[in-house]
Design a protein around this motif. Sequence first.
Motif, mmCIF file in Angstrom:
data_model
loop_
_atom_site.group_PDB
_atom_site.id
_atom_site.type_symbol
_atom_site.label_atom_id
_atom_site.label_comp_id
_atom_site.label_asym_id
_atom_site.label_seq_id
_atom_site.Cartn_x
_atom_site.Cartn_y
_atom_site.Cartn_z
ATOM 1 N N GLU A 152 4.877 4.244 -6.883
ATOM 2 C CA GLU A 152 5.852 3.270 -7.378
ATOM 3 C C GLU A 152 5.182 2.159 -8.184
ATOM 4 O OE1 GLU A 152 9.025 0.080 -5.501
ATOM 5 O OE2 GLU A 152 8.418 1.788 -4.285
ATOM 6 N N ILE A 153 4.006 1.728 -7.730
ATOM 7 C CA ILE A 153 3.241 0.714 -8.461
ATOM 8 C C ILE A 153 1.795 1.189 -8.596
ATOM 9 C CG2 ILE A 153 4.683 -1.244 -7.719
ATOM 10 C CD1 ILE A 153 2.466 -1.980 -5.725
ATOM 11 N N SER A 154 1.102 0.653 -9.575
ATOM 12 C CA SER A 154 -0.298 1.038 -9.791
ATOM 13 C C SER A 154 -1.198 0.278 -8.824
ATOM 14 C CB SER A 154 -0.711 0.719 -11.234
ATOM 15 O OG SER A 154 -0.850 -0.671 -11.395
ATOM 16 N N PRO A 155 -2.396 0.807 -8.590
ATOM 17 C CA PRO A 155 -3.358 0.094 -7.745
ATOM 18 C C PRO A 155 -3.706 -1.289 -8.314
ATOM 19 C CG PRO A 155 -4.029 2.375 -7.984
ATOM 20 C CD PRO A 155 -2.883 2.157 -8.919
ATOM 21 N N GLU A 156 -3.707 -1.407 -9.641
ATOM 22 C CA GLU A 156 -4.016 -2.700 -10.258
ATOM 23 C C GLU A 156 -2.956 -3.730 -9.898
ATOM 24 O OE1 GLU A 156 -3.983 0.226 -11.992
ATOM 25 O OE2 GLU A 156 -6.142 0.448 -12.259
ATOM 26 N N VAL A 157 -1.688 -3.317 -9.965
ATOM 27 C CA VAL A 157 -0.584 -4.230 -9.609
ATOM 28 C C VAL A 157 -0.686 -4.586 -8.129
ATOM 29 C CG1 VAL A 157 1.931 -4.420 -9.363
ATOM 30 C CG2 VAL A 157 0.953 -3.424 -11.447
ATOM 31 N N ALA A 158 -1.014 -3.593 -7.294
ATOM 32 C CA ALA A 158 -1.166 -3.861 -5.859
ATOM 33 C C ALA A 158 -2.272 -4.855 -5.605
ATOM 34 C CB ALA A 158 -1.434 -2.551 -5.099
ATOM 35 N N ALA A 159 -3.378 -4.705 -6.321
ATOM 36 C CA ALA A 159 -4.492 -5.637 -6.146
ATOM 37 C C ALA A 159 -4.069 -7.064 -6.495
ATOM 38 C CB ALA A 159 -5.687 -5.208 -7.013
ATOM 39 N N GLN A 160 -3.255 -7.202 -7.559
ATOM 40 C CA GLN A 160 -2.767 -8.522 -7.929
ATOM 41 C C GLN A 160 -1.832 -9.072 -6.854
ATOM 42 O OE1 GLN A 160 -0.977 -7.873 -11.766
ATOM 43 N NE2 GLN A 160 -2.918 -8.067 -12.853
ATOM 44 N N LEU A 161 -0.978 -8.225 -6.326
ATOM 45 C CA LEU A 161 -0.046 -8.670 -5.279
ATOM 46 C C LEU A 161 -0.784 -9.046 -3.992
ATOM 47 C CD1 LEU A 161 2.787 -6.021 -5.744
ATOM 48 C CD2 LEU A 161 2.898 -8.435 -6.370
ATOM 49 N N LEU A 162 -1.838 -8.301 -3.691
ATOM 50 C CA LEU A 162 -2.615 -8.575 -2.482
ATOM 51 C C LEU A 162 -3.589 -9.732 -2.662
ATOM 52 C CD1 LEU A 162 -3.379 -4.936 -1.354
ATOM 53 C CD2 LEU A 162 -1.836 -6.532 -0.245
ATOM 54 N N GLY A 163 -3.981 -9.966 -3.930
ATOM 55 C CA GLY A 163 -4.977 -11.003 -4.246
ATOM 56 C C GLY A 163 -4.525 -12.332 -3.856
ATOM 57 N N LEU A 167 0.822 -1.204 0.000
ATOM 58 C CA LEU A 167 0.000 0.000 0.000
ATOM 59 C C LEU A 167 0.862 1.264 0.000
ATOM 60 C CD1 LEU A 167 -2.840 -1.089 2.427
ATOM 61 C CD2 LEU A 167 -2.950 -0.873 -0.055
ATOM 62 N N ALA A 168 1.973 1.223 0.678
ATOM 63 C CA ALA A 168 2.890 2.367 0.668
ATOM 64 C C ALA A 168 3.456 2.587 -0.730
ATOM 65 C CB ALA A 168 4.024 2.140 1.669
ATOM 66 N N ARG A 169 3.736 1.505 -1.449
ATOM 67 C CA ARG A 169 4.244 1.626 -2.825
ATOM 68 C C ARG A 169 3.187 2.220 -3.741
ATOM 69 N NH1 ARG A 169 6.593 -3.992 -4.448
ATOM 70 N NH2 ARG A 169 7.204 -2.841 -6.314
ATOM 71 N N VAL A 170 1.910 1.890 -3.507
ATOM 72 C CA VAL A 170 0.821 2.496 -4.294
ATOM 73 C C VAL A 170 0.749 3.988 -3.992
ATOM 74 C CG1 VAL A 170 -1.670 2.601 -4.634
ATOM 75 C CG2 VAL A 170 -0.543 0.392 -4.477
ATOM 76 N N ALA A 171 0.761 4.323 -2.706
ATOM 77 C CA ALA A 171 0.636 5.723 -2.297
ATOM 78 C C ALA A 171 1.774 6.576 -2.846
ATOM 79 C CB ALA A 171 0.577 5.826 -0.779
ATOM 80 N N SER A 172 2.961 6.006 -2.950
ATOM 81 C CA SER A 172 4.104 6.765 -3.463
ATOM 82 C C SER A 172 4.138 6.799 -4.983
ATOM 83 C CB SER A 172 5.410 6.159 -2.935
ATOM 84 O OG SER A 172 5.657 4.904 -3.562
#
Length: 143
Positions: free
Chosen positions: A132-143, A125-130
């Motif tokens: 660095e990565i897109s929310p879509e990539v974060a969703a995949q990583l968290l999924g 989530l910190a990488r999304v906020a900064s």
Amino acid sequence: MARHLYHAPAECPVCGDALITTRKGCLHCGTEIAGEFASCEFCVLSEADLTLLKVFLASRGNLREVEKHLQVSYPTARARLDAVLGRLGLDQSEQTEQQAEPSDASDGEEKVAEPSGDPATDQILARVASGEISPEVAAQLLG
């Protein structure tokens, strides 16, 4: 080579009325369809609004986590979320009345979900906020 797709405007630049989609096309095979298609209710949101909403959802509705990841104060995070809700046509006073239980009104303090305590989730989530990565990539990583 992947094409960059732009976010479609939700309002007519001439009269300000809501726009509808009249054409859809497949980037892979070139098929096109025409007609009058309703826009989704989230189409009125800007990219920044969508990012805020995705961070909020990824943090399971915990505004304290949103505050940390966006590096803003709690009132700012709350104000930004309230603005997004307003753009979606969701009246906060009606939502609060519908969701409140009698025991919720006792102290007048807002209830906030407890943090997950998972350092990996917090890091994503910190990488999304900064940015660095897109929310879509974060969703995949968290999924």
